[in-house]
Design a protein around this motif. Structure first.
Motif, PDB file in Angstrom:
ATOM      1  N   TRP A 217       0.832  -1.213   0.000  1.00  0.00           N
ATOM      2  CA  TRP A 217       0.000   0.000   0.000  1.00  0.00           C
ATOM      3  C   TRP A 217       0.862   1.257   0.000  1.00  0.00           C
ATOM      4  CZ3 TRP A 217      -3.362  -2.558   4.288  1.00  0.00           C
ATOM      5  CH2 TRP A 217      -4.526  -3.099   3.725  1.00  0.00           C
ATOM      6  N   ALA A 218       1.884   1.266   0.860  1.00  0.00           N
ATOM      7  CA  ALA A 218       2.718   2.462   1.005  1.00  0.00           C
ATOM      8  C   ALA A 218       3.485   2.784  -0.277  1.00  0.00           C
ATOM      9  CB  ALA A 218       3.698   2.279   2.175  1.00  0.00           C
ATOM     10  N   GLU A 219       3.823   1.735  -1.047  1.00  0.00           N
ATOM     11  CA  GLU A 219       4.565   1.937  -2.297  1.00  0.00           C
ATOM     12  C   GLU A 219       3.642   2.229  -3.483  1.00  0.00           C
ATOM     13  OE1 GLU A 219       6.833  -1.638  -2.471  1.00  0.00           O
ATOM     14  OE2 GLU A 219       8.200  -1.020  -0.845  1.00  0.00           O
ATOM     15  N   GLY A 220       2.321   2.236  -3.221  1.00  0.00           N
ATOM     16  CA  GLY A 220       1.390   2.645  -4.269  1.00  0.00           C
ATOM     17  C   GLY A 220       0.592   1.540  -4.912  1.00  0.00           C
ATOM     18  N   GLY A 221       0.711   0.321  -4.391  1.00  0.00           N
ATOM     19  CA  GLY A 221      -0.020  -0.793  -4.974  1.00  0.00           C
ATOM     20  C   GLY A 221      -1.201  -1.231  -4.133  1.00  0.00           C
ATOM     21  N   MET A 222      -1.854  -2.314  -4.563  1.00  0.00           N
ATOM     22  CA  MET A 222      -2.917  -2.949  -3.795  1.00  0.00           C
ATOM     23  C   MET A 222      -2.542  -4.406  -3.597  1.00  0.00           C
ATOM     24  SD  MET A 222      -6.743  -1.553  -4.758  1.00  0.00           S
ATOM     25  CE  MET A 222      -6.746  -1.861  -6.517  1.00  0.00           C
ATOM     26  N   PRO A 223      -2.587  -4.912  -2.355  1.00  0.00           N
ATOM     27  CA  PRO A 223      -2.275  -6.325  -2.138  1.00  0.00           C
ATOM     28  C   PRO A 223      -3.178  -7.208  -2.997  1.00  0.00           C
ATOM     29  CG  PRO A 223      -2.468  -5.155  -0.045  1.00  0.00           C
ATOM     30  CD  PRO A 223      -2.946  -4.212  -1.111  1.00  0.00           C
ATOM     31  N   GLY A 224      -2.624  -8.234  -3.576  1.00  0.00           N
ATOM     32  CA  GLY A 224      -3.393  -9.087  -4.471  1.00  0.00           C
ATOM     33  C   GLY A 224      -4.227 -10.140  -3.775  1.00  0.00           C
ATOM     34  N   ASP A 225      -4.134 -10.211  -2.427  1.00  0.00           N
ATOM     35  CA  ASP A 225      -4.818 -11.307  -1.724  1.00  0.00           C
ATOM     36  C   ASP A 225      -5.951 -10.829  -0.819  1.00  0.00           C
ATOM     37  OD1 ASP A 225      -3.190  -9.999   0.072  1.00  0.00           O
ATOM     38  OD2 ASP A 225      -2.407 -11.821   1.015  1.00  0.00           O
ATOM     39  N   LEU A 226      -6.415  -9.584  -1.021  1.00  0.00           N
ATOM     40  CA  LEU A 226      -7.508  -9.062  -0.209  1.00  0.00           C
ATOM     41  C   LEU A 226      -8.717  -8.766  -1.101  1.00  0.00           C
ATOM     42  CD1 LEU A 226      -5.604  -6.573   2.160  1.00  0.00           C
ATOM     43  CD2 LEU A 226      -6.334  -8.921   2.660  1.00  0.00           C
ATOM     44  N   PRO A 227      -9.947  -8.955  -0.589  1.00  0.00           N
ATOM     45  CA  PRO A 227     -11.147  -8.758  -1.402  1.00  0.00           C
ATOM     46  C   PRO A 227     -11.398  -7.295  -1.761  1.00  0.00           C
ATOM     47  CG  PRO A 227     -11.730  -9.295   0.867  1.00  0.00           C
ATOM     48  CD  PRO A 227     -10.252  -9.443   0.764  1.00  0.00           C
ATOM     49  N   LEU A 228     -11.969  -7.085  -2.945  1.00  0.00           N
ATOM     50  CA  LEU A 228     -12.258  -5.739  -3.452  1.00  0.00           C
ATOM     51  C   LEU A 228     -13.738  -5.617  -3.801  1.00  0.00           C
ATOM     52  CD1 LEU A 228      -9.266  -5.473  -5.972  1.00  0.00           C
ATOM     53  CD2 LEU A 228      -9.359  -4.442  -3.693  1.00  0.00           C
ATOM     54  N   ALA A 229     -14.247  -4.386  -3.747  1.00  0.00           N
ATOM     55  CA  ALA A 229     -15.612  -4.122  -4.212  1.00  0.00           C
ATOM     56  C   ALA A 229     -15.632  -4.007  -5.735  1.00  0.00           C
ATOM     57  CB  ALA A 229     -16.145  -2.844  -3.578  1.00  0.00           C
ATOM     58  N   ASP A 230     -14.512  -3.522  -6.290  1.00  0.00           N
ATOM     59  CA  ASP A 230     -14.414  -3.374  -7.746  1.00  0.00           C
ATOM     60  C   ASP A 230     -13.043  -3.866  -8.196  1.00  0.00           C
ATOM     61  OD1 ASP A 230     -14.364  -2.665 -10.403  1.00  0.00           O
ATOM     62  OD2 ASP A 230     -15.141  -0.643 -10.088  1.00  0.00           O
ATOM     63  N   GLU A 231     -13.028  -5.013  -8.845  1.00  0.00           N
ATOM     64  CA  GLU A 231     -11.751  -5.616  -9.249  1.00  0.00           C
ATOM     65  C   GLU A 231     -11.266  -5.105 -10.602  1.00  0.00           C
ATOM     66  OE1 GLU A 231     -11.949  -9.834  -8.939  1.00  0.00           O
ATOM     67  OE2 GLU A 231     -12.366  -9.795  -6.780  1.00  0.00           O
ATOM     68  N   THR A 232     -12.023  -4.228 -11.230  1.00  0.00           N
ATOM     69  CA  THR A 232     -11.660  -3.763 -12.576  1.00  0.00           C
ATOM     70  C   THR A 232     -10.799  -2.509 -12.564  1.00  0.00           C
ATOM     71  OG1 THR A 232     -13.621  -2.357 -12.824  1.00  0.00           O
ATOM     72  CG2 THR A 232     -13.842  -4.675 -13.448  1.00  0.00           C
ATOM     73  N   VAL A 233     -10.779  -1.781 -11.436  1.00  0.00           N
ATOM     74  CA  VAL A 233     -10.094  -0.485 -11.388  1.00  0.00           C
ATOM     75  C   VAL A 233      -8.598  -0.658 -11.172  1.00  0.00           C
ATOM     76  CG1 VAL A 233      -9.833   1.660 -10.076  1.00  0.00           C
ATOM     77  CG2 VAL A 233     -12.113   0.805 -10.620  1.00  0.00           C
ATOM     78  N   LYS A 234      -7.822   0.054 -11.945  1.00  0.00           N
ATOM     79  CA  LYS A 234      -6.368   0.103 -11.757  1.00  0.00           C
ATOM     80  C   LYS A 234      -6.040   1.440 -11.099  1.00  0.00           C
ATOM     81  CE  LYS A 234      -5.303  -3.750 -13.998  1.00  0.00           C
ATOM     82  NZ  LYS A 234      -6.524  -4.463 -13.594  1.00  0.00           N
ATOM     83  N   ILE A 235      -5.377   1.396  -9.962  1.00  0.00           N
ATOM     84  CA  ILE A 235      -5.083   2.646  -9.249  1.00  0.00           C
ATOM     85  C   ILE A 235      -3.751   3.236  -9.711  1.00  0.00           C
ATOM     86  CG2 ILE A 235      -6.403   1.978  -7.205  1.00  0.00           C
ATOM     87  CD1 ILE A 235      -3.625   1.455  -5.843  1.00  0.00           C
ATOM     88  N   GLU A 236      -3.626   4.531  -9.483  1.00  0.00           N
ATOM     89  CA  GLU A 236      -2.374   5.216  -9.818  1.00  0.00           C
ATOM     90  C   GLU A 236      -1.292   4.790  -8.824  1.00  0.00           C
ATOM     91  OE1 GLU A 236      -0.485   9.706  -9.686  1.00  0.00           O
ATOM     92  OE2 GLU A 236      -2.675   9.501  -9.735  1.00  0.00           O
ATOM     93  N   PRO A 237      -0.162   4.260  -9.298  1.00  0.00           N
ATOM     94  CA  PRO A 237       0.885   3.822  -8.373  1.00  0.00           C
ATOM     95  C   PRO A 237       1.678   5.011  -7.827  1.00  0.00           C
ATOM     96  CG  PRO A 237       1.549   3.386 -10.641  1.00  0.00           C
ATOM     97  CD  PRO A 237       0.185   4.001 -10.701  1.00  0.00           C
ATOM     98  N   ARG A 238       1.310   5.486  -6.666  1.00  0.00           N
ATOM     99  CA  ARG A 238       2.050   6.587  -6.039  1.00  0.00           C
ATOM    100  C   ARG A 238       2.122   6.331  -4.543  1.00  0.00           C
ATOM    101  NH1 ARG A 238      -2.266  11.227  -4.960  1.00  0.00           N
ATOM    102  NH2 ARG A 238      -4.159  10.130  -5.561  1.00  0.00           N
ATOM    103  N   PRO A 239       3.141   6.846  -3.864  1.00  0.00           N
ATOM    104  CA  PRO A 239       3.291   6.585  -2.431  1.00  0.00           C
ATOM    105  C   PRO A 239       2.056   7.026  -1.648  1.00  0.00           C
ATOM    106  CG  PRO A 239       5.271   7.625  -3.312  1.00  0.00           C
ATOM    107  CD  PRO A 239       4.242   7.697  -4.387  1.00  0.00           C
ATOM    108  N   ARG A 240       1.657   6.211  -0.698  1.00  0.00           N
ATOM    109  CA  ARG A 240       0.498   6.532   0.146  1.00  0.00           C
ATOM    110  C   ARG A 240       0.844   6.262   1.607  1.00  0.00           C
ATOM    111  NH1 ARG A 240      -1.714   4.516  -4.560  1.00  0.00           N
ATOM    112  NH2 ARG A 240      -3.408   5.792  -5.433  1.00  0.00           N
ATOM    113  N   ASP A 241       0.414   7.163   2.484  1.00  0.00           N
ATOM    114  CA  ASP A 241       0.534   6.899   3.915  1.00  0.00           C
ATOM    115  C   ASP A 241      -0.443   5.785   4.288  1.00  0.00           C
ATOM    116  OD1 ASP A 241       2.416   8.876   4.136  1.00  0.00           O
ATOM    117  OD2 ASP A 241       1.085  10.352   5.060  1.00  0.00           O
TER     118      ASP A 241
END
Length: 266
Positions: A217-241
């Motif tokens: 998460w902190a490096e800008g990604g989404m863990p691949g092993d957790l459930p999502l409400a919308d699996e189609t969206v690609k997020i912008e890879p940017r640092p996040r607190d």
């Protein structure tokens, strides 16, 4: 690789079973916040959900915590426990104007918690999101949506949260819906499946996993092993607190869990 700041913490700082297990035996109660805020980088305050505080109280909290420490605050229940959310403006203004800005740069995310019976009504929920301001007395605000009804697990909810830059709280809970969709410039997780029988609430292996997810998460990604409400969206890879709280079950060992996670991500 650039990364946001990862902070792990607990809910509140006054809890009798922590005396002697987390707090030193001889520590006076009035120094518990001073101590706790030097053992971990953040605390989620639950008391603000039940009642309002005065500006002097927020100022006192800020003075007792070190530089870099962050308080997340639960929004007052009168804002979220209502049939028509878009009518919450008055209660919202009262909470935001109660002195939270006294925390200054120690003010973390505001958590808006909804009852387990509250169902997703897109129009009304957007009306609520429109009420949430970006600043209070010049202090930037970050908003978290903690929803507890399965009707929210739909792409429309994730899209609304993303549109207004509010984070969906990821709840690792036995009954509440789990959504790890990243919808804001920060991530907020509440880990609520701990056990008091485990010295660190979660097992070392589980903590390793959560540390890995927090880094993703902190490096800008989404863990691949957790459930999502919308699996189609690609997020912008940017640092996040990233804010991670050990709370609810396993509370006696929550401080040790937060410390163990921080050791893994440092």
């Amino acid at each position: 690789m650039q990364s946001g700041t990862i902070r792990a913490g607990i809910g509140g700082w006054t809890f009798e079973p922590w005396e002697g297990t987390f707090y030193p035996d001889d520590l006076p109660k009035k120094r518990q916040l001073e101590y706790a805020s030097r053992q971990m980088p953040t605390i989620e305050v639950n008391g603000t959900y039940y009642g309002s505080q005065k500006p002097a109280v927020f100022a006192k909290w800020a003075s007792e915590a070190p530089d870099g420490f962050v308080f997340s605050l639960k929004g007052n229940r009168f804002v979220t426990n209502r049939k028509v959310l878009s009518e919450a403006a008055e209660s919202l203004g009262r909470f935001l104007g109660s002195g939270i800005a006294e925390l200054g740069d120690k003010l973390g995310p505001l958590v808006w918690q909804f009852a387990p019976t509250k169902k997703f009504d897109p129009e009304d929920f957007e009306g609520f999101l429109k009420l949430l301001p970006e600043k209070q007395d010049g202090i930037p605000l970050r908003h978290v949506l903690e929803v507890r009804h399965a009707s929210f697990v739909v792409p429309e909810f994730a899209a609304l949260a993303r549109k207004y830059g509010a984070a969906i709280c990821y709840a690792h809970h036995f009954t509440y819906p789990e959504m790890a969709d990243v919808t804001a410039d920060f991530v907020y997780a509440r880990l609520q499946r701990g056990e008091d029988s485990i010295p660190t609430a979660y097992t070392p292996g589980d903590l390793d996993q959560w540390a890995s997810r927090a880094r993703t998460w902190a490096e800008g990604g989404m863990p691949g092993d957790l459930p999502l409400a919308d699996e189609t969206v690609k997020i912008e890879p940017r640092p996040r607190d990233v804010f991670v709280y050990f709370i609810h079950e396993g509370k006696i060992r929550a401080p040790q869990a937060a410390q163990a996670l921080m050791e893994r991500v440092r």
